[in-house]
Motif scaffolding. Structure first.
Motif, short mmCIF file in Angstrom:
data_model
loop_
_atom_site.label_atom_id
_atom_site.label_comp_id
_atom_site.label_asym_id
_atom_site.label_seq_id
_atom_site.Cartn_x
_atom_site.Cartn_y
_atom_site.Cartn_z
N VAL A 4 0.84 -1.21 0.00
CA VAL A 4 0.00 0.00 0.00
C VAL A 4 0.87 1.25 0.00
O VAL A 4 0.61 2.21 -0.73
CB VAL A 4 -0.95 0.00 1.22
N ALA A 48 2.14 2.08 -3.30
CA ALA A 48 1.10 2.54 -4.23
C ALA A 48 0.99 4.06 -4.27
O ALA A 48 0.37 4.62 -5.18
CB ALA A 48 -0.25 1.93 -3.86
N GLN A 71 -3.15 4.68 -3.38
CA GLN A 71 -3.46 3.72 -2.33
C GLN A 71 -4.92 3.77 -1.88
O GLN A 71 -5.40 2.82 -1.24
CB GLN A 71 -2.53 3.89 -1.13
#
Length: 264
Positions: A46, A49, A53
């Motif tokens: 995450v 990302a 996210q």
């Protein structure tokens, strides 16, 4: 099935190929439910990302737990509002030892994660996929799923089971909105040995790219997602997988001997 605006579940999303699949899908405009037993790994995915996210949900699930997997579709739909596809990527290998020397506990674990985990995820999500305008199931087998590798016989058997499960699903679902793809990666530079508890065991002469260049997890993820987006029946990921697939079809005994000789 194109990834954009779809919600796709990815197992093994906390590391390696699975993590790269999650990040690639986000880049393509998908939302992702990342599944793994390793919560810290999922949190790192995450974090990687970045500003995407908000389109990732994380689910700490042991895919060998049928009840936990059965509850997962509801969790994903509650978070994302829908679910359109799954990439069953999670898997482990065995220690590099022969069947005669491999204990049943390890045999059961490899079969549970690689085959039963894939089966549980597929059966749990398939009823929801059949209600979508289009959906996709991608199951990651292995080059070892069509070619025998000494010291990885149980792993290969589990991945051969994934192969036939996926091909059978493709036939069963041919007149539906659900497409099915099976993937056969060759050598990929991941931490699968460490993550599988198989460190310190015999290694192939090809390990660490000595005789051929291993695919990076990012390259493997790109190939897997491209296969999904093109609704491919089967995907061979890596030059070694493509070469050995051809050779095994033509002269299976010679191909098996070649692998055995490489392993010494």
């Amino acid at each position: 099935m194109k990834a954009r605006d779809k919600v796709i579940v990815v197992t093994g999303g906390g590391n390696g190929i699975g993590r790269e699949i999650v990040l690639n899908l986000l880049e393509k405009g998908a939302s992702v439910a990342a599944v793994d037993v390793n919560e810290e790994g999922l949190k790192e995915t995450v974090k990687l990302a970045g500003d995407q996210q908000d389109r990732v949900s994380i689910h700490v699930v042991d895919i060998t737990d049928r009840d936990a997997v059965g509850a997962l579709p509801g969790e994903v739909i509650n978070h994302h509002g829908q679910v359109d596809g799954i990439i069953n990527n999670a898997g482990i290998i065995q220690p590099f030892i022969n069947v005669n020397d491999l204990d049943y506990e390890k045999i059961d674990l490899v079969m549970d994660v690689n085959f039963n985990g894939t089966l549980y995820m597929t059966k749990s999500f398939l009823p929801y996929f059949l209600e979508r305008p289009e959906a996709h199931i991608t199951n990651v087998s292995s080059m070892g799923g069509f070619l025998p590798v000494p010291g990885q016989t149980i792993y290969g058997a589990s991945k051969a089971a994934v192969k036939l499960l996926t091909e059978g699903l493709h036939s069963e679902l041919k007149d539906t909105n659900v497409n099915v793809t099976v993937v056969f990666p060759g050598g990929v530079g991941t931490n699968i040995m460490k993550n599988s508890g198989a460190e310190g065991t015999r290694e192939s002469k090809n390990d660490e790219g000595k005789a051929h260049k291993l695919l990076s997890p990012k390259e493997a993820a790109e190939i897997i997602i491209d296969g999904m987006e093109k609704d491919e029946y089967r995907v061979l990921a890596g030059k070694d997988s493509k070469m050995m697939d051809r050779l095994y079809r033509l002269v299976p005994k010679r191909a098996a001997k070649m692998i055995a000789d490489r392993l010494g």
